[in-house]
Scaffold this active site. Structure first.
Site, PDB file in Angstrom:
ATOM      1  N   GLU A   1       0.646  -1.118  -0.021  1.00  0.00           N
ATOM      2  CA  GLU A   1      -0.063  -0.022  -0.078  1.00  0.00           C
ATOM      3  C   GLU A   1       0.703   1.240  -0.140  1.00  0.00           C
ATOM      4  O   GLU A   1       2.101   1.401   0.832  1.00  0.00           O
ATOM      5  CB  GLU A   1      -0.661  -0.077   1.277  1.00  0.00           C
TER       6      GLU A   1
ATOM      7  N   LYS B   1      -9.427   2.073  -1.478  1.00  0.00           N
ATOM      8  CA  LYS B   1      -9.650   1.539  -0.122  1.00  0.00           C
ATOM      9  C   LYS B   1     -10.923   2.094   0.407  1.00  0.00           C
ATOM     10  O   LYS B   1     -11.054   3.182   0.523  1.00  0.00           O
ATOM     11  CB  LYS B   1      -8.410   1.960   0.716  1.00  0.00           C
TER      12      LYS B   1
ATOM     13  N   CYS C   1      -4.849  -3.281   2.917  1.00  0.00           N
ATOM     14  CA  CYS C   1      -4.498  -3.353   4.492  1.00  0.00           C
ATOM     15  C   CYS C   1      -5.528  -3.693   5.231  1.00  0.00           C
ATOM     16  O   CYS C   1      -6.209  -4.419   5.389  1.00  0.00           O
ATOM     17  CB  CYS C   1      -3.808  -1.961   4.781  1.00  0.00           C
TER      18      CYS C   1
END
Lengths: 264, 264
Positions: free
Chosen positions: A40, A111, A145
């Site tokens: 990321e 995300k 993540c």
């Protein structure tokens, strides 16, 4: 089908896009594989203190320096890549990852489950959890993540047909690597978590990232777990079709046996 | 509030209800706690070869020998119990667990995600995933064994307000104990997995159960993990209200931050 996948554990230099891209190019330039996953925000580093820092790292998915480099590498090495970056979409900034294919095609995930102070610097992802075709047509789902803590993320990707979940990360909490084994088992999918390493500071903020990037098979076996603090690239062969078999026992299919009428 | 919870790791004798109840009575009779969890099918053993074996172990939840014993123990020791048993409900048989409270109240969960050959011997649970009040009003959600592999089970219980997930089990696969840490973390609930131990055979069938019963905190800490093969009762104090705090960081609430519009 044998499918060569890689995970690149990396330490970016905070707010130095050019340096980070150059280093990635050096690491990746002579490695041929089918799919390589990077962490990321690997182009920018993680800790932001001001919105203008985010802005300074942001780029369009299709036209920025990251897509330029990875399209070049992808064509040269005939390899698909998943790489985290700061996305600028009409002056909104997202913590995104792009899948870049050898034919030049790019797919983006923004995300959704933002962690901690990311909420101050990024918009919530607005594209959903999606599965894209990487090299050889293998179906790759993207999440980033902290999405790991929401079982619904990996579940949605599995229900949409992912054989591999590509999972760029900048992990600071202690549970994810074990949890991703659970994500693999409960969905019978491969998971590739590319984590970063090292300590990062920006003004009074400091974080230490946990390394231990890993590749887990669709049957829940840790194929490889990297060290805590080594910058390294690991490549191995997997068989993505194994993830199409959702049976844990001859009588238990983890997706077909879901009793959705009882789930909230 | 301090709350004394226990987990009883046990080896039942196959198809000997009387023996198993007597042994449980001996183990539990002098132990005062708030809530004690026992394994799945702890009254009967696990491996059935014929439906008539199931029938011979089956009892009504409210009137059978198991509720009789546990009502007695519950009153005597002022303790709530969760215990797995074979339920007969109008000649349908369920792999069930009952929560028995000191006031004599009984709540039943019927296993929803049946494992392996259980599908030949039991009906699918038809009561949903529910949360009940145990002693002192603590909210306890019930699930049984293989329900662990479905994140939706623990999620549903957490969304319904469970502070503790009581999880009677007869585990034979290697992943559950680690997965239950993930279930605790992703839902910020306590989980108590009461597993059985030992090898069991019936005709040509044989299974070895994995022990390692455990209590995990709502913050994902293993408070206690028992051995692989010891029959034992472990009791400790927890604070159920900690499970009402769903924050993993000051900015992340695992339930409120769910982005349900993107979940399948």
């Amino acid at each position: 089908m044998k499918y060569k996948v890689g995970v690149c554990q990396f330490k970016p230099k905070l707010l130095d896009l050019e340096f980070n891209l150059k280093k990635m190019e050096n690491i990746l330039s002579d490695v041929e594989a089918d799919l390589i996953v990077l962490p990321e925000l690997v182009t920018s580093g993680y800790i932001f203190c001001e919105k203008k820092e985010v802005q300074s790292m942001a780029e369009k998915a299709e036209e920025g320096p990251t897509s330029k480099l990875f399209r070049k590498l992808s064509k040269k090495n005939n390899t698909s890549y998943v790489v985290g970056f700061v996305e600028d979409a009409n002056n909104k900034f997202y913590n995104s990852a792009m899948l870049v294919n050898p034919d030049g095609e790019i797919f983006v995930y923004r995300k959704i489950q933002l962690f901690f102070e990311e909420k101050f610097f990024f918009e919530y992802g607005d594209l959903g959890f999606n599965v894209f075709k990487a090299k050889k047509g293998v179906r790759v789902g993207l999440m980033i993540c902290f999405d790991w803590i929401y079982p619904e993320a990996a579940r949605t990707l599995a229900l949409k047909g992912a054989q591999i979940i590509a999972h760029p990360a900048n992990l600071v909490l202690p549970w994810c690597q074990q949890a991703m084994i659970t994500r693999s088992v409960e969905n019978q999918v491969y998971t590739i978590t590319a984590n970063r390493i090292g300590k990062e500071t920006n003004k009074d903020k400091e974080l230490t990232f946990t390394g231990h990037s890993q590749i887990v098979s669709s049957k829940g076996k840790i194929i490889k777990r990297l060290s805590e603090n080594e910058e390294t690239l690991f490549v191995t062969e997997i068989e993505p079709e194994l993830a199409d078999d959702k049976k844990v026992t001859i009588h238990n299919d983890v997706l077909k046996d879901r009793m959705t009428e009882y789930y909230l």
